[in-house]
Design a protein around this motif. Structure first.
Motif, PDB file in Angstrom:
ATOM      1  N   TYR A   4       3.698  10.223  -1.364  1.00 21.85           N
ATOM      2  CA  TYR A   4       2.963  10.197  -2.634  1.00 21.85           C
ATOM      3  C   TYR A   4       3.148  11.509  -3.385  1.00 21.85           C
ATOM      4  CZ  TYR A   4       0.617   6.257  -0.346  1.00 21.85           C
ATOM      5  OH  TYR A   4       0.343   5.074   0.296  1.00 21.85           O
ATOM      6  N   LYS A  33      -4.596   4.940  -3.229  1.00 23.85           N
ATOM      7  CA  LYS A  33      -5.101   4.610  -1.897  1.00 23.85           C
ATOM      8  C   LYS A  33      -6.308   5.464  -1.562  1.00 23.85           C
ATOM      9  CE  LYS A  33      -3.398   3.813   2.829  1.00 23.85           C
ATOM     10  NZ  LYS A  33      -2.213   3.888   3.727  1.00 23.85           N
ATOM     11  N   ALA A  35      -8.710   5.929   1.926  1.00 23.91           N
ATOM     12  CA  ALA A  35      -8.817   5.525   3.323  1.00 23.91           C
ATOM     13  C   ALA A  35      -9.469   6.642   4.120  1.00 23.91           C
ATOM     14  CB  ALA A  35      -7.444   5.198   3.900  1.00 23.91           C
ATOM     15  N   ILE A  38      -5.205   8.968   5.824  1.00 23.26           N
ATOM     16  CA  ILE A  38      -3.922   8.527   5.260  1.00 23.26           C
ATOM     17  C   ILE A  38      -2.818   9.219   6.040  1.00 23.26           C
ATOM     18  CG2 ILE A  38      -2.435   8.533   3.211  1.00 23.26           C
ATOM     19  CD1 ILE A  38      -4.967   8.408   1.490  1.00 23.26           C
ATOM     20  N   VAL A 388      -9.282   2.917  -6.479  1.00 19.40           N
ATOM     21  CA  VAL A 388      -7.875   2.536  -6.585  1.00 19.40           C
ATOM     22  C   VAL A 388      -7.623   1.858  -7.935  1.00 19.40           C
ATOM     23  CG1 VAL A 388      -6.085   1.042  -5.634  1.00 19.40           C
ATOM     24  CG2 VAL A 388      -7.555   2.340  -4.101  1.00 19.40           C
TER      25      VAL A 388
END
Length: 465
Positions: A4, A33, A35, A38, A388
């Motif tokens: 990313y 994203k 989470a 990651i 997101v």
């Protein structure tokens, strides 16, 4: 493994729905994203351990490169103004198109757009000031709404001598049109005749020194105009936002209107939450002239209650500072240009004086600075959330960082600061605007001109919390 553009690790991310421990991946300017962990990589990874992560603030009330009179304009242009904003955790600003009377709105809009493009560091929108509501101006406004994504206008119930005031008959016509288009009406609420009479009486008594400034624009003049706009809204159905609420009287009027079901919203500004009218008696008094003026300690306390209980919906800066040479050209309040700085201090002051003192929670901070502005101003489809698909407008706050505000720490081009010596605890240390780090540890890292003009659209389904 995906790579990313940016990953923020070990985040304590605050949104209106609560706080979560997570990691945030950013790519192509968007949050892609969220989470717990990651595992992927990124061009840059930032560890946010011990910090708070919030959505970038939206300051819907700035005046960059604003002309006050011959040879006098605000100290910040679109570059320095948005640099100051970014340093304080503001990732979106909305400025104003102010036509001269008789000028086509489209011409004024394009002039203002050109002035901003190439300079702005963060994304921006434009409100349109409406001075007259004839058929031609209404037609021009419709085109700006449809073609340029204008979602808000501003009206003045004062400043007749400056050519800004709109009459009540025109307000009714304009409000009906705005309601039909679901365009927000921002209102500078002061009764022109009451202000004029109060000023005349002070002049007759020889009391035009800035020490008497607050008396020239009394709180009842503000409250009356709020009530009047509320009545017009009840008749026409327009949603309106009372900007820069300064007094308990105006706040009480707004609260009553809200309870009655009128589509009323309220904004206050950082300076009303910090200072009181006593500063006008000091040598630095001219620096604090703005309209409406600073009020009493009781008014300040009432505004904090309004922030806490939800009567106030947003906090905007009304950033319009002038150089000291212009502020000190006279102690006669009639000769002092009105306006102060503020975009850089919204987040630090609300965190330090609101969150840390237990007056508001972190979720309420996000509502006031990001979530509510996005909905009110027509940006909820892309800004105001850590989620997101939304623009990666993200601010990292060090909750223990202590900063003494002043000219040396703030990034405005101004040659002084009304906040000189004010100490805050909790400060933005990183600002990400649409995926790019634009300010870090007090340094501006973004490129002037990277900010985009925002086409805004209000969603009828949007409800404030």
């Amino acid at each position: 493994m995906t790579t990313y553009d940016l990953i923020l690790r070990n985040c304590k991310a605050v949104d209106v729905s609560g706080t979560q421990d997570c990691e945030i991946a950013v790519d192509g300017g968007k949050i892609v994203k969220l989470a717990k962990v990651i595992e992927d990589g990124a061009d840059r990874i930032i560890d946010c351990t011990g910090k708070l992560v919030i959505p970038g603030a939206i300051d819907g009330h700035v005046h960059f490169e604003m002309e006050y009179g011959p040879g006098i304009r605000t100290a910040d242009d679109f570059r320095t103004g948005t640099e100051s904003a970014a340093a304080g955790g503001v990732t979106t600003v909305i400025d104003f198109v102010t036509p001269v009377r008789g000028q086509p709105l489209s011409d004024a809009f394009e002039e203002r757009l050109r002035a901003a493009q190439g300079k702005v560091l963060v994304d921006f929108g434009l409100h349109v000031c409406v001075l007259e509501a004839n058929a031609q101006r209404i037609s021009e406004l419709r085109r700006l709404v449809e073609e340029r994504g204008v979602a808000s206008v501003k009206v003045f119930t004062a400043y007749r001598s400056r050519g800004l005031m709109i009459d009540d008959g025109s307000l009714i016509r304009l409000s009906r049109e705005l309601a039909a288009m679901d365009v927000l009406m921002l209102c500078h609420c002061e009764n022109e005749e009451m202000v004029a009479r109060a000023t005349e009486e002070l002049a007759f008594e020889g009391r035009t020194d800035v020490a008497h400034y607050e008396s020239s624009r009394p709180d009842y003049a503000e409250a009356e105009a709020v009530n009047r706009i509320g009545f017009i809204s009840a008749v026409t159905g327009v949603e309106f936002l009372v900007v820069h609420i300064s007094s308990a009287a105006a706040l009480s009027s707004l609260r009553t209107l809200k309870r009655s079901g009128v589509r009323a919203r309220g904004e206050t500004c950082p300076h009303y939450l910090v200072f009181t009218k006593e500063v006008y008696r000091s040598e630095r008094g001219p620096l604090y002239v703005m309209a409406p003026p600073l009020r009493t300690a009781l008014d300040k306390e009432a505004l904090w209650r309004g922030i806490s209980d939800g009567t106030i919906d947003v906090v905007g800066s009304d950033h319009a500072p002038y150089l000291a040479v212009h502020k000190f050209r006279s102690r006669d309040f009639r000769e002092i240009p009105g306006g102060v700085q503020g975009t850089e201090v919204i987040v630090p002051l609300l965190f330090s004086e609101g969150v840390r003192r237990g007056l508001i929670g972190l979720e309420r901070l996000v509502e006031l600075t990001s979530y509510n502005p996005a909905r009110i101003y027509g940006l909820s489809h892309r800004k105001g959330r850590i989620a997101v698909g939304f623009d990666a407008d993200i601010v990292v706050i060090d909750p223990e960082k202590r900063v003494r505000l002043g000219r040396e720490t703030l990034h405005s081009a101004l040659d002084h600061s009304i906040y000189e010596g004010v100490e805050v605890t909790g400060y933005p240390v990183l600002t990400v605007a649409r995926g790019e780090v634009v300010a870090e540890d007090g340094q501006i890292t973004g490129r002037p001109g990277r900010g985009e003009y925002l086409h805004r659209r209000r969603q009828k389904s949007d409800q404030l919390r």
